[in-house]
Scaffold this motif. Structure first.
Motif, PDB file in Angstrom:
ATOM      1  N   ASP A 163       0.808  -1.214   0.000  1.00 42.82           N
ATOM      2  CA  ASP A 163       0.000   0.000   0.000  1.00 42.82           C
ATOM      3  C   ASP A 163       0.844   1.268   0.000  1.00 42.82           C
ATOM      4  O   ASP A 163       0.307   2.366  -0.145  1.00 42.82           O
ATOM      5  CB  ASP A 163      -0.932   0.012   1.211  1.00 42.82           C
ATOM      6  CG  ASP A 163      -2.132  -0.907   1.027  1.00 42.82           C
ATOM      7  OD1 ASP A 163      -2.420  -1.270  -0.130  1.00 42.82           O
ATOM      8  OD2 ASP A 163      -2.767  -1.273   2.025  1.00 42.82           O
ATOM      9  N   LEU A 164       2.155   1.140   0.189  1.00 41.52           N
ATOM     10  CA  LEU A 164       3.018   2.310   0.122  1.00 41.52           C
ATOM     11  C   LEU A 164       3.529   2.580  -1.290  1.00 41.52           C
ATOM     12  O   LEU A 164       4.180   3.580  -1.533  1.00 41.52           O
ATOM     13  CB  LEU A 164       4.211   2.134   1.067  1.00 41.52           C
ATOM     14  CG  LEU A 164       3.912   2.263   2.556  1.00 41.52           C
ATOM     15  CD1 LEU A 164       5.147   1.914   3.367  1.00 41.52           C
ATOM     16  CD2 LEU A 164       3.417   3.650   2.913  1.00 41.52           C
ATOM     17  N   ASP A 165       3.229   1.675  -2.231  1.00 40.95           N
ATOM     18  CA  ASP A 165       3.694   1.859  -3.611  1.00 40.95           C
ATOM     19  C   ASP A 165       3.130   3.155  -4.185  1.00 40.95           C
ATOM     20  O   ASP A 165       2.001   3.562  -3.854  1.00 40.95           O
ATOM     21  CB  ASP A 165       3.272   0.676  -4.481  1.00 40.95           C
ATOM     22  CG  ASP A 165       3.963  -0.618  -4.068  1.00 40.95           C
ATOM     23  OD1 ASP A 165       4.792  -0.582  -3.144  1.00 40.95           O
ATOM     24  OD2 ASP A 165       3.649  -1.659  -4.664  1.00 40.95           O
ATOM     25  N   VAL A 166       3.913   3.807  -5.052  1.00 40.31           N
ATOM     26  CA  VAL A 166       3.505   5.109  -5.562  1.00 40.31           C
ATOM     27  C   VAL A 166       4.081   5.329  -6.953  1.00 40.31           C
ATOM     28  O   VAL A 166       5.153   4.822  -7.292  1.00 40.31           O
ATOM     29  CB  VAL A 166       3.979   6.236  -4.601  1.00 40.31           C
ATOM     30  CG1 VAL A 166       5.488   6.297  -4.523  1.00 40.31           C
ATOM     31  CG2 VAL A 166       3.389   7.578  -4.967  1.00 40.31           C
ATOM     32  N   VAL A 167       3.336   6.068  -7.793  1.00 39.10           N
ATOM     33  CA  VAL A 167       3.793   6.484  -9.115  1.00 39.10           C
ATOM     34  C   VAL A 167       4.206   7.951  -9.019  1.00 39.10           C
ATOM     35  O   VAL A 167       3.488   8.765  -8.426  1.00 39.10           O
ATOM     36  CB  VAL A 167       2.680   6.337 -10.175  1.00 39.10           C
ATOM     37  CG1 VAL A 167       3.178   6.811 -11.540  1.00 39.10           C
ATOM     38  CG2 VAL A 167       2.192   4.898 -10.247  1.00 39.10           C
ATOM     39  N   VAL A 168       5.347   8.290  -9.611  1.00 42.06           N
ATOM     40  CA  VAL A 168       5.823   9.677  -9.607  1.00 42.06           C
ATOM     41  C   VAL A 168       5.907  10.170 -11.045  1.00 42.06           C
ATOM     42  O   VAL A 168       6.536   9.538 -11.898  1.00 42.06           O
ATOM     43  CB  VAL A 168       7.197   9.790  -8.940  1.00 42.06           C
ATOM     44  CG1 VAL A 168       7.604  11.271  -8.824  1.00 42.06           C
ATOM     45  CG2 VAL A 168       7.201   9.146  -7.561  1.00 42.06           C
ATOM     46  N   LEU A 169       5.261  11.296 -11.299  1.00 37.96           N
ATOM     47  CA  LEU A 169       5.314  11.958 -12.604  1.00 37.96           C
ATOM     48  C   LEU A 169       6.093  13.251 -12.439  1.00 37.96           C
ATOM     49  O   LEU A 169       5.754  14.082 -11.590  1.00 37.96           O
ATOM     50  CB  LEU A 169       3.908  12.266 -13.121  1.00 37.96           C
ATOM     51  CG  LEU A 169       2.891  11.123 -13.131  1.00 37.96           C
ATOM     52  CD1 LEU A 169       1.551  11.634 -13.659  1.00 37.96           C
ATOM     53  CD2 LEU A 169       3.391   9.974 -13.968  1.00 37.96           C
ATOM     54  N   ASP A 170       7.130  13.439 -13.228  1.00 34.47           N
ATOM     55  CA  ASP A 170       7.954  14.643 -13.133  1.00 34.47           C
ATOM     56  C   ASP A 170       7.482  15.701 -14.106  1.00 34.47           C
ATOM     57  O   ASP A 170       7.208  15.415 -15.272  1.00 34.47           O
ATOM     58  CB  ASP A 170       9.419  14.327 -13.419  1.00 34.47           C
ATOM     59  CG  ASP A 170      10.145  13.843 -12.183  1.00 34.47           C
ATOM     60  OD1 ASP A 170       9.737  14.228 -11.077  1.00 34.47           O
ATOM     61  OD2 ASP A 170      11.107  13.074 -12.328  1.00 34.47           O
ATOM     62  N   HIS A 171       7.377  16.930 -13.601  1.00 33.41           N
ATOM     63  CA  HIS A 171       7.073  18.088 -14.435  1.00 33.41           C
ATOM     64  C   HIS A 171       8.215  19.095 -14.305  1.00 33.41           C
ATOM     65  O   HIS A 171       9.134  18.907 -13.504  1.00 33.41           O
ATOM     66  CB  HIS A 171       5.736  18.717 -14.018  1.00 33.41           C
ATOM     67  CG  HIS A 171       4.582  17.775 -14.130  1.00 33.41           C
ATOM     68  ND1 HIS A 171       4.052  17.382 -15.325  1.00 33.41           N
ATOM     69  CD2 HIS A 171       3.866  17.130 -13.171  1.00 33.41           C
ATOM     70  CE1 HIS A 171       3.044  16.548 -15.121  1.00 33.41           C
ATOM     71  NE2 HIS A 171       2.919  16.366 -13.824  1.00 33.41           N
ATOM     72  N   LEU A 172       8.156  20.164 -15.058  1.00 33.26           N
ATOM     73  CA  LEU A 172       9.253  21.125 -15.083  1.00 33.26           C
ATOM     74  C   LEU A 172       9.527  21.726 -13.705  1.00 33.26           C
ATOM     75  O   LEU A 172      10.669  21.867 -13.298  1.00 33.26           O
ATOM     76  CB  LEU A 172       8.953  22.244 -16.093  1.00 33.26           C
ATOM     77  CG  LEU A 172      10.046  23.299 -16.268  1.00 33.26           C
ATOM     78  CD1 LEU A 172      11.332  22.647 -16.778  1.00 33.26           C
ATOM     79  CD2 LEU A 172       9.590  24.398 -17.217  1.00 33.26           C
TER      80      LEU A 172
END
Length: 285
Positions: A233-242
């Motif tokens: 449940d700690l898994d996470v997706v990270v999306l990078d922006h400027l």
């Protein structure tokens, strides 16, 4: 979705609540065991306030958690708070924004990282000169000493691939990244050699998406999926922006990005063919 610290607080609080319930304790009973008011337990479990590493240790003791790996994960995930001075990246707190500190904290404790990169070599696989060129291009207004410090941080992060229990990295890189002469021909030639060398590590799986496949899912949105030992449940997706990062924590988001990554891996060249392609590009640089 949210920013890194908020995501971590909510997930950490939820898991601490699960531990309390498994220990058969009410929030009042838990508060009495550690000498707090019940409202503090409530604020931590709902993610409304951060929690210090020392407080997490108290709760883990009260809930009978003895597993060293689980204890290390919980205390590390609280470590970007006020008292987390033991972590190396806190020496750079005046330079690193909180979201970047939180990203490093997650990266340092994750079991696996799966990443799609469409514009640059993944940070964990960059050479110093490549990292310096990328940093300078992205943050042109920074003085040179700040750029040098950010490069130091980038290189220090790479230690997660070489510790006793290393991060397992699966990286898919768009072929266009390999043709972009970041920093010039010499820098790029060194970077390509470094990719092939690092890919020999057993914990690194590197694949290249050939330009011939055309459009593909994710081509406009690089991402990374962190997974953690023992606590899915700690898994996470990270999306990078400027100027910021977006953290996705919902189960539906994790499933969608995990499915997308499997599709991308199937489209990419197998690891050995990918290394052959990288070597061929390097010969032409």
């Amino acid at each position: 979705m949210g920013n890194g610290p908020a995501v971590r607080r909510r997930k950490l609080g939820m898991e601490l609540r699960n531990l309390r319930c498994r220990a058969g304790l009410t929030s009042n009973q838990a508060a009495q065991l550690v000498g707090w008011h019940q409202s503090k337990i409530s604020r931590i479990e709902t993610g409304r306030s951060g929690v210090k590493t020392a407080d997490v240790t108290l709760l883990l003791d009260a809930y009978g958690v003895r597993d060293p790996q689980q204890r290390a994960l919980f205390t590390a995930l609280s470590g970007a708070g006020d008292d987390g001075g033991a972590h190396w990246w806190h020496a750079y707190r005046g330079l690193l924004p909180p979201q970047y500190q939180d990203f490093i904290s997650l990266e340092s404790q994750a079991r696996t990282a799966k990443t799609l990169e469409t514009s640059a070599v993944p940070g964990l696989l960059q050479t110093p000169d490549y990292a310096r060129a990328v940093t300078r291009a992205s943050l042109a207004e920074l003085p040179q000493d700040a750029v040098d410090s950010l490069v130091e941080v980038r290189l220090a992060r790479q230690e997660v691939l070489r510790v006793e229990y290393p991060l397992e990295l699966s990286a898919v890189i768009d072929e266009a990244v390999l043709h972009r002469p970041v920093g010039g021909r010499r820098v790029m030639a060194d970077q390509l050699r470094h990719l092939t060398d690092t890919a020999q590590l057993p914990q690194v799986r590197l694949q290249v998406l050939p330009v011939g496949i055309g459009a593909y899912i994710g081509m406009t949105c690089p991402f990374i999926i962190f997974s953690f030992p023992n606590i899915a449940d700690l898994d996470v997706v990270v999306l990078d922006h400027l100027t910021s990062s977006l953290y996705l924590e919902r189960k539906e988001d994790l499933e969608a990005y995990s499915a997308a990554f499997r599709t991308i891996q199937a489209l990419a060249l197998p690891p050995q063919h990918s290394l052959d392609l990288i070597a061929g590009i390097g010969d032409g640089v």
